[in-house]
Scaffold this active site. Structure first.
Site, PDB file in Angstrom:
ATOM      1  N   HIS A 534     -11.979  -3.087  -5.553  1.00  0.00           N
ATOM      2  CA  HIS A 534     -11.203  -4.142  -4.893  1.00  0.00           C
ATOM      3  C   HIS A 534      -9.879  -4.380  -5.620  1.00  0.00           C
ATOM      4  O   HIS A 534      -9.542  -5.515  -5.966  1.00  0.00           O
ATOM      5  CB  HIS A 534     -12.008  -5.450  -4.866  1.00  0.00           C
ATOM      6  CG  HIS A 534     -13.280  -5.326  -4.102  1.00  0.00           C
ATOM      7  ND1 HIS A 534     -14.311  -6.230  -4.207  1.00  0.00           N
ATOM      8  CD2 HIS A 534     -13.702  -4.398  -3.197  1.00  0.00           C
ATOM      9  CE1 HIS A 534     -15.292  -5.868  -3.410  1.00  0.00           C
ATOM     10  NE2 HIS A 534     -14.957  -4.755  -2.789  1.00  0.00           N
ATOM     11  N   HIS A 578     -15.670  -9.546  -1.238  1.00  0.00           N
ATOM     12  CA  HIS A 578     -14.964  -8.294  -0.959  1.00  0.00           C
ATOM     13  C   HIS A 578     -13.620  -8.617  -0.321  1.00  0.00           C
ATOM     14  O   HIS A 578     -13.473  -9.684   0.261  1.00  0.00           O
ATOM     15  CB  HIS A 578     -15.835  -7.428  -0.052  1.00  0.00           C
ATOM     16  CG  HIS A 578     -17.174  -7.117  -0.669  1.00  0.00           C
ATOM     17  ND1 HIS A 578     -18.133  -8.081  -0.851  1.00  0.00           N
ATOM     18  CD2 HIS A 578     -17.690  -5.983  -1.173  1.00  0.00           C
ATOM     19  CE1 HIS A 578     -19.186  -7.539  -1.440  1.00  0.00           C
ATOM     20  NE2 HIS A 578     -18.939  -6.265  -1.649  1.00  0.00           N
TER      21      HIS A 578
HETATM   22  C1  FAD Z   1     -15.056   3.263  -1.641  1.00  0.00           C
HETATM   23  C2  FAD Z   1     -14.551   1.889  -1.266  1.00  0.00           C
HETATM   24  C3  FAD Z   1     -15.459   0.944  -0.758  1.00  0.00           C
HETATM   25  C4  FAD Z   1     -15.006  -0.338  -0.423  1.00  0.00           C
HETATM   26  N1  FAD Z   1     -15.879  -1.215   0.185  1.00  0.00           N
HETATM   27  C5  FAD Z   1     -15.406  -2.402   0.649  1.00  0.00           C
HETATM   28  C6  FAD Z   1     -16.238  -3.263   1.423  1.00  0.00           C
HETATM   29  O1  FAD Z   1     -17.380  -2.953   1.766  1.00  0.00           O
HETATM   30  N2  FAD Z   1     -15.717  -4.466   1.828  1.00  0.00           N
HETATM   31  C7  FAD Z   1     -14.448  -4.843   1.497  1.00  0.00           C
HETATM   32  O2  FAD Z   1     -14.058  -5.963   1.843  1.00  0.00           O
HETATM   33  N3  FAD Z   1     -13.640  -4.033   0.774  1.00  0.00           N
HETATM   34  C8  FAD Z   1     -14.073  -2.814   0.384  1.00  0.00           C
HETATM   35  N4  FAD Z   1     -13.222  -1.968  -0.268  1.00  0.00           N
HETATM   36  C9  FAD Z   1     -11.843  -2.411  -0.516  1.00  0.00           C
HETATM   37  C10 FAD Z   1     -10.945  -2.414   0.731  1.00  0.00           C
HETATM   38  O3  FAD Z   1     -11.233  -1.327   1.577  1.00  0.00           O
HETATM   39  C11 FAD Z   1      -9.488  -2.381   0.259  1.00  0.00           C
HETATM   40  O4  FAD Z   1      -9.278  -3.495  -0.568  1.00  0.00           O
HETATM   41  C12 FAD Z   1      -8.485  -2.418   1.407  1.00  0.00           C
HETATM   42  O5  FAD Z   1      -8.710  -1.363   2.307  1.00  0.00           O
HETATM   43  C13 FAD Z   1      -7.069  -2.326   0.831  1.00  0.00           C
HETATM   44  O6  FAD Z   1      -6.153  -2.368   1.885  1.00  0.00           O
HETATM   45  P1  FAD Z   1      -4.634  -1.958   1.655  1.00  0.00           P
HETATM   46  O7  FAD Z   1      -3.978  -2.064   2.970  1.00  0.00           O
HETATM   47  O8  FAD Z   1      -4.098  -2.746   0.530  1.00  0.00           O
HETATM   48  O9  FAD Z   1      -4.676  -0.439   1.173  1.00  0.00           O
HETATM   49  P2  FAD Z   1      -5.333   0.845   1.829  1.00  0.00           P
HETATM   50  O10 FAD Z   1      -6.272   0.478   2.929  1.00  0.00           O
HETATM   51  O11 FAD Z   1      -5.880   1.650   0.712  1.00  0.00           O
HETATM   52  O12 FAD Z   1      -4.111   1.589   2.535  1.00  0.00           O
HETATM   53  C14 FAD Z   1      -3.079   2.241   1.855  1.00  0.00           C
HETATM   54  C15 FAD Z   1      -2.596   3.388   2.733  1.00  0.00           C
HETATM   55  O13 FAD Z   1      -1.350   3.828   2.258  1.00  0.00           O
HETATM   56  C16 FAD Z   1      -1.308   5.240   2.232  1.00  0.00           C
HETATM   57  N5  FAD Z   1      -0.330   5.619   1.208  1.00  0.00           N
HETATM   58  C17 FAD Z   1      -0.429   5.421  -0.133  1.00  0.00           C
HETATM   59  N6  FAD Z   1       0.685   5.878  -0.742  1.00  0.00           N
HETATM   60  C18 FAD Z   1       1.490   6.355   0.228  1.00  0.00           C
HETATM   61  C19 FAD Z   1       2.764   6.952   0.208  1.00  0.00           C
HETATM   62  N7  FAD Z   1       3.437   7.128  -0.934  1.00  0.00           N
HETATM   63  N8  FAD Z   1       3.304   7.378   1.383  1.00  0.00           N
HETATM   64  C20 FAD Z   1       2.644   7.197   2.558  1.00  0.00           C
HETATM   65  N9  FAD Z   1       1.417   6.631   2.622  1.00  0.00           N
HETATM   66  C21 FAD Z   1       0.851   6.205   1.470  1.00  0.00           C
HETATM   67  C22 FAD Z   1      -2.731   5.632   1.890  1.00  0.00           C
HETATM   68  O14 FAD Z   1      -2.995   6.969   2.258  1.00  0.00           O
HETATM   69  C23 FAD Z   1      -3.514   4.597   2.697  1.00  0.00           C
HETATM   70  O15 FAD Z   1      -3.751   5.045   4.006  1.00  0.00           O
HETATM   71  C24 FAD Z   1     -13.636  -0.686  -0.629  1.00  0.00           C
HETATM   72  C25 FAD Z   1     -12.743   0.252  -1.132  1.00  0.00           C
HETATM   73  C26 FAD Z   1     -13.177   1.541  -1.446  1.00  0.00           C
HETATM   74  C27 FAD Z   1     -12.179   2.540  -1.968  1.00  0.00           C
END
Ligand code: FAD
Length: 601
Positions: A534, A578
């Site tokens: 997280h 989460h």
């Molecule tokens: C294995 C795992 C299990 C989890 N389980 C849970 C759960 O059950 N419940 C829960 O609430 N949370 C869970 N989480 C956490 C939750 O999924 C994340 O906190 C959330 O998805 C983060 O969202 P975000 O938009 O910040 O980033 P992300 O969803 O990670 O999105 C970032 C995106 O940016 C893209 N990106 C990165 N760098 C670049 C770049 N330079 N150029 C172009 N694209 C780029 C990546 O490819 C990705 O698609 C889990 C996480 C993981 C890894």
């Protein structure tokens, strides 16, 4: 055959099986000409970026381009149990960050550093996560507002949580004001309940914990987990916001395109990005704004690669400093979880891991959307309680997740692979047995870490130092949490209904302490603690008076024009539980802030 090749074989098998039964979602994508000019560029199509892009594209005169480093999601992503598919080593759907070796936690791991996973695929980490839907508690947002962030109090953010939601669970009239129906993200309770799960709520009652809907303002109690699924299939924000948006002419998605730098003019105005697609460096320009939604590891990385961040760190790596923002990559927060507090259950009520994933289970899921494949591996119930602060008994300080499975139930192929030999030896007598675990988490850990650059090469992963358990309050609270988890699993109902037996033998690494004494638990906690996936807080939102703030409460990057960060990075402090649902809310609110700034709402 090595363990790695066995795992990769299993991964291949899972993918083939899933591909036979399920059609993957295919997102329409584009390849944009070099130097394209749009209104908004959104970097990353993850949990937050998809919400932002989908909502911005509602304004028909705005052109929105999403650049995503990953590709199309795999067929298995839709099936809740098969999130396992991306747990295998070297998955092409993942980014692997480098973790620094840890001094205070993870001591039973083979490598206390290791790798930290994030989704690199359309939908981001939301495409490969375990789907647990958890908004946090009202006090989390009152704290954000109290830190000088107007508009982020509970009453305001509740509106956005509700805006995303299509809740399909039972509802008491007192909880109705907190829930919503008809929104883009489905929320359902865990449907498949093996025997362990069926008595979970009664175990909570023995500890004085009533069943609650934890996504309301009643947050102490026990509950069956809620998942982001619709008709027992995973729903990501890419499915719910991006896909419908891509049917409009003004929203474009380009995949396999890694952004490597933000382009700024002489007045520090963000005017576009440089990205790499098929080994070619290309540019895209934004007339209005560039929005970073690359996640809490990659958003600070991109800022730093572009000269926005702690001046000293950037200069050491030979990056020209454009805006000295010391807070970029600092304030890294994550939830900490302790594994290994487990019980075996009577063999005649067990189901093996192979039954749970075999062709029968596939058919059951495919034809009736029922059975083990409807749930992420091991997910059942949660308990939120206060064990450390009697002055605030109504505010949970820990979370205990009940998992219907034992470490080693898979014969150690997967669950034990990160651990030292002494841990494998400890589990040898019960390998393959069914059981359950109670895993304590700190709701709001005080330890903070850092995200830094490994080098100025944009293809090097960022370096994480989560620094978990460095704060003494976290350590002592986790010891209390571990003891509470043991009490909970020892509930009479588990023994009566399941023949539950605790693993009543000291872990060899802690055997020099009296079994289950406080010192034993301290050793246990140092050993078993690991990160909960997280990561957040690395571009924190703060008022101008806070020198470590990176974005304003309107999510604008300080010292740069036309640049915002909208993702998990902006959280000033981690929320209780989460955090995926929290990123949906951040995306909704972030999109509304932009629309407000341009007079569109
Ligand atoms: C294995 C795992 C299990 C989890 N389980 C849970 C759960 O059950 N419940 C829960 O609430 N949370 C869970 N989480 C956490 C939750 O999924 C994340 O906190 C959330 O998805 C983060 O969202 P975000 O938009 O910040 O980033 P992300 O969803 O990670 O999105 C970032 C995106 O940016 C893209 N990106 C990165 N760098 C670049 C770049 N330079 N150029 C172009 N694209 C780029 C990546 O490819 C990705 O698609 C889990 C996480 C993981 C890894």
């Amino acid at each position: 055959m090595t363990q790695f090749s066995v795992l990769n074989l299993l991964a291949g098998f899972t993918a083939i099986l899933a591909g036979t039964f399920f059609k993957p979602v295919r997102y329409p994508t584009n390849v944009m000409p070099d130097d394209i000019i749009v209104d908004f560029i959104v970097v990353g199509s993850g949990s937050t970026g998809s919400v932002v892009a989908g909502r911005l594209a509602e304004i028909s005169e705005w052109d929105v381009l999403v650049l995503e480093a990953g590709g199309q999601p795999p067929a298995f992503a839709k099936v809740p149990f098969l999130h396992l598919g991306s747990e295998f080593p070297n998955s092409s759907y993942m980014n692997y960050y480098k973790m620094r070796p840890q001094k205070y936690s993870s001591q039973f791991a083979k490598n206390t550093g290791g790798l930290y996973r994030r989704g690199k695929v359309i939908g981001g980490s939301g495409t490969i996560n375990q789907m647990m839907h958890h908004r946090g508690i009202p006090q989390d947002y009152e704290n954000w507002a109290a830190q000088g962030n107007p508009g982020w109090d509970y009453k305001t953010v509740l509106k956005y949580f509700k805006k995303t939601e299509d809740y399909k669970g039972p509802l008491k009239s007192r909880d109705a004001p907190f829930r919503a129906f008809g929104g883009p993200i489905g929320v359902e309770k865990v449907a498949w309940k093996p025997p362990v799960c069926r008595v979970a709520i009664r175990a909570g009652e023995e500890m004085g914990l009533a069943e609650v809907d934890y996504n309301t303002d009643t947050t102490i109690g026990s509950a069956i987990f809620q998942l982001t699924t619709k008709n027992r299939e995973r729903v990501t924000t890419a499915d719910a916001f991006l896909l419908p948006g891509l049917r409009r002419r003004n929203l474009k998605l380009q995949i396999n395109s890694q952004v490597i730098k933000i382009i700024m003019d002489a007045e520090n105005r963000a005017i576009g990005v440089k990205y790499v697609h098929k080994n070619k460096v290309k540019r895209a320009f934004a007339k209005r704004e560039v929005i970073l939604s690359a996640g809490a590891g990659d958003s600070p990385k991109l800022l730093m690669l572009s000269g926005i961040g702690p001046k000293k760190h950037l200069e050491t790596l030979g990056i020209e400093s454009r805006v000295d923002l010391p807070g970029v990559g600092q304030n890294y927060q994550d939830h900490l979880v302790v594994r290994g507090i487990s019980w075996t259950i009577h063999p005649n009520i067990s189901s093996s891991i192979f039954e749970r994933i075999g062709p029968g289970a596939m058919l059951n899921y495919f034809e009736r959307r029922s059975g083990p494949l409807t749930s992420p591996v091991g997910i059942c119930a949660l308990y939120q309680l206060n064990v450390g602060n009697p002055q605030e008994p109504h505010i949970p300080d820990i979370l205990i997740t009940q998992e219907n499975g034992l470490l080693g139930q898979d014969y150690g192929l997967f669950t034990l692979s990160p651990y030292k030999q002494s841990i494998h030896d400890y589990y040898r007598p019960i390998k393959g047995r069914d059981g359950f675990s109670m895993s304590p988490w700190l709701s709001r850990p005080k330890s903070v870490g850092t995200v830094t650059l490994m080098s100025k090469n944009p293809f090097d992963p960022p370096v994480l130092d989560h620094n978990a358990l460095s704060h003494p309050d976290d350590f002592e609270l986790m010891v209390k949490a571990a003891k509470a988890s043991r009490r909970l699993g020892n509930a009479k109902i588990f023994r009566r209904a399941l023949g539950a037996e605790p693993i009543n033998k000291p872990i060899p690494d802690c055997a020099h302490f009296a079994f289950e004494s406080d010192d034993y638990w301290r050793c246990f906690v140092r050993g078993w603690s690991g990160m909960g996936a997280h990561m957040c807080g690395t571009c924190k939102m703060a008022p101008d008076s806070d020198p470590m703030g990176v974005v304003t409460p309107r999510l604008k990057v300080r010292g740069v024009k036309n640049l915002r960060v909208i993702d998990a990075s902006i959280m000033p402090s981690i929320t209780s539980g989460h955090i995926n649902a929290v990123t949906f809310m951040i995306g909704e609110k972030g999109a509304d802030l932009i629309k407000e700034d341009y007079g569109k709402i």
